[in-house]
Scaffold this active site. Structure first.
Site, PDB file in Angstrom:
ATOM      1  N   SER A 238       0.831  -1.189   0.000  1.00  0.00           N
ATOM      2  CA  SER A 238       0.000   0.000   0.000  1.00  0.00           C
ATOM      3  C   SER A 238       0.874   1.250   0.000  1.00  0.00           C
ATOM      4  O   SER A 238       1.734   1.417  -0.865  1.00  0.00           O
ATOM      5  CB  SER A 238      -0.943  -0.045   1.210  1.00  0.00           C
ATOM      6  OG  SER A 238      -1.914   0.968   1.147  1.00  0.00           O
ATOM      7  N   ASP A 301      -8.792  -4.185  -6.180  1.00  0.00           N
ATOM      8  CA  ASP A 301      -8.242  -3.336  -5.125  1.00  0.00           C
ATOM      9  C   ASP A 301      -8.291  -1.870  -5.556  1.00  0.00           C
ATOM     10  O   ASP A 301      -7.572  -1.464  -6.472  1.00  0.00           O
ATOM     11  CB  ASP A 301      -6.793  -3.757  -4.843  1.00  0.00           C
ATOM     12  CG  ASP A 301      -6.175  -3.016  -3.675  1.00  0.00           C
ATOM     13  OD1 ASP A 301      -6.776  -2.035  -3.194  1.00  0.00           O
ATOM     14  OD2 ASP A 301      -5.083  -3.421  -3.241  1.00  0.00           O
ATOM     15  N   HIS A 352      -7.625  -5.587  -0.369  1.00  0.00           N
ATOM     16  CA  HIS A 352      -6.380  -4.836  -0.202  1.00  0.00           C
ATOM     17  C   HIS A 352      -5.484  -5.447   0.881  1.00  0.00           C
ATOM     18  O   HIS A 352      -4.403  -4.931   1.153  1.00  0.00           O
ATOM     19  CB  HIS A 352      -6.702  -3.374   0.163  1.00  0.00           C
ATOM     20  CG  HIS A 352      -5.502  -2.479   0.210  1.00  0.00           C
ATOM     21  ND1 HIS A 352      -4.680  -2.258  -0.875  1.00  0.00           N
ATOM     22  CD2 HIS A 352      -4.966  -1.756   1.237  1.00  0.00           C
ATOM     23  CE1 HIS A 352      -3.697  -1.424  -0.523  1.00  0.00           C
ATOM     24  NE2 HIS A 352      -3.843  -1.107   0.743  1.00  0.00           N
TER      25      HIS A 352
END
Length: 420
Positions: A238, A301, A352
């Protein structure tokens, strides 16, 4: 380059990937093919389908990123709140990864120069430095298995409120990492840049900006192992993948990846669920400098679609020929993509989740057995854990309601393109 992964019914393919005259076959060891696995040939022929050696390395680095989540202290009553729960020597063993055979040499802290509006969330620590990851180096035993001395920087993803806010600062800003050649056209997302470069002199563990800490430590390790074959591997999930890409670009732009013999030490980024980081000029400069990025991205995602929900690679030109006025404000992904596709209606946030990313990689591509692939104890590292992010904090509830966030990003990007 994109591929959607699907599990083969029978693993019989004989791998013959040629990169720099090296054939990566089913019995090839990592030590003899590490440069190709690290992206020397831009992973040509290794991604579609995913080569077992590459798959194992992607999973291994994913586990080393997951260690950041396991070790991060989210207990507000703890003295180590927003820092690592363990000392450097104990950190990997404490999270069940003694078998990784890396020595942690430094903890990394970052202070986003943003504050939450109206006192939302943990505003009292919004701009304070917090533990963002670690630097580690492969042990001598692991170096023999890998074929080189690997310097690893591992970054966790977004957890705190101010970090989430930094993720949505969609304005592009010049990176200007090299004072001698600032390259104003090379622009990156301002929130990620702030997290990378901002300093906090009041924190208990503060020792300069995230950038200065990293450049200093990587340079020190490069000098210490100057007589070895060395690789620099940057891995993140991320927001952490954005920091990894910024660091890779920074090191290469400043020439800090040059070894004692004048050669370039390879820089490889393994990105998991990472957003876009900069514009086309940033991507092109990373390519010119030889920064290799392998992006593992779930098609479901939303984080991998940001920033640049509206203005991205596909919005730069009209009809494939005409450059549009807002092309300089368009975000562009860097590197080669390994595309996953997974979703659970009962757990929307899993799209995610790092654990889901790694488990999908493991399940999609079963290991060769001994008849197909000569896998010994020295070929695959045993990390001593089951799954990847066991004990990792679940994503904030904001992740489960990303639709309004995507709408806000679209509006912000439109205003930016209009110069408002």
């Amino acid at each position: 380059m994109t591929t959607t992964m699907s599990a083969p019914a029978v693993v019989e393919k004989r791998w013959e990937v040629v990169a720099e005259e090296v054939v990566v076959g089913p019995t090839t060891t990592l030590a003899s093919a590490w440069r190709e696995v690290q992206g020397a040939g831009d992973w040509r022929g290794m991604v579609e389908p995913l080569h077992p050696l590459l798959r194992d390395e992607v999973v291994r680095y994913g586990e080393l990123v997951a260690a950041c989540y396991r070790a991060f202290d989210l207990d507000p009553s703890s003295k180590r709140y927003l820092n690592c729960k363990h000392g450097k020597k104990q950190m990997l063993p404490a999270v069940g990864m003694a078998g990784a055979r890396y020595t942690v040499t430094k903890y990394i802290y970052a202070a986003p120069d943003v504050a939450l509006p109206f006192g939302v969330g943990s505003c009292s620590c919004a701009a304070k430095s917090r533990w963002i990851g670690y630097v580690a180096v492969a042990s001598s035993r692991e170096a023999r298995r890998l074929g080189r001395r690997d310097i690893l920087v591992s970054f966790r993803g977004t957890v705190t409120g101010s970090e989430w806010l930094a993720n949505f600062m969609s304005a592009l800003a010049p990176a200007r990492f090299d004072p001698a050649d600032p390259r104003p056209d090379v622009r990156v997302e301002s929130g990620f840049l702030s997290l990378y470069t901002s300093d906090d002199l009041s924190g208990k563990f503060t020792c300069g900006s995230c950038r200065n800490q990293l450049l200093s430590e990587v340079t020190r390790l490069m000098s210490k192992y100057k007589d070895d074959d060395v690789s620099i591997t940057l891995a993140g999930h991320s927001m952490g993948s954005s920091l990894a890409i910024l660091l890779g670009y920074d090191l290469a732009e400043l020439g800090l990846n040059r070894d004692a013999r004048g050669g370039a030490v390879p820089i490889t980024v393994f990105s998991f669920g990472g957003p876009r980081v900069g514009n086309l000029e940033f991507k092109n400069r990373c390519d010119e400098l030889g920064v290799k990025v392998l992006r593992v991205a779930n098609a479901r995602d939303p984080v991998t679609k940001m920033p640049g929900v509206v203005f991205n690679e596909r919005a730069r030109v009209l009809g494939g020929r005409f450059e549009l006025p807002w092309s300089k404000t368009c975000y562009t992904h860097v590197g080669v993509e390994v595309a996953l596709d997974f979703f659970k209606a009962s757990d929307v946030a899993c799209v995610h989740d790092l654990d889901a990313y790694i488990n999908h990689l493991l399940k999609s591509y079963p290991r060769y057995d001994d008849d197909d692939h000569d896998v010994g104890d020295d070929d695959v590292a045993t990390l001593g854990v089951s799954g990847s992010a066991a004990g990792a904090p679940s994503l904030p509830t904001t992740m489960e309601s990303w639709r309004w966030q995507m709408a806000a990003m679209c509006a912000a990007e439109l205003l930016q393109a209009l110069g408002i």
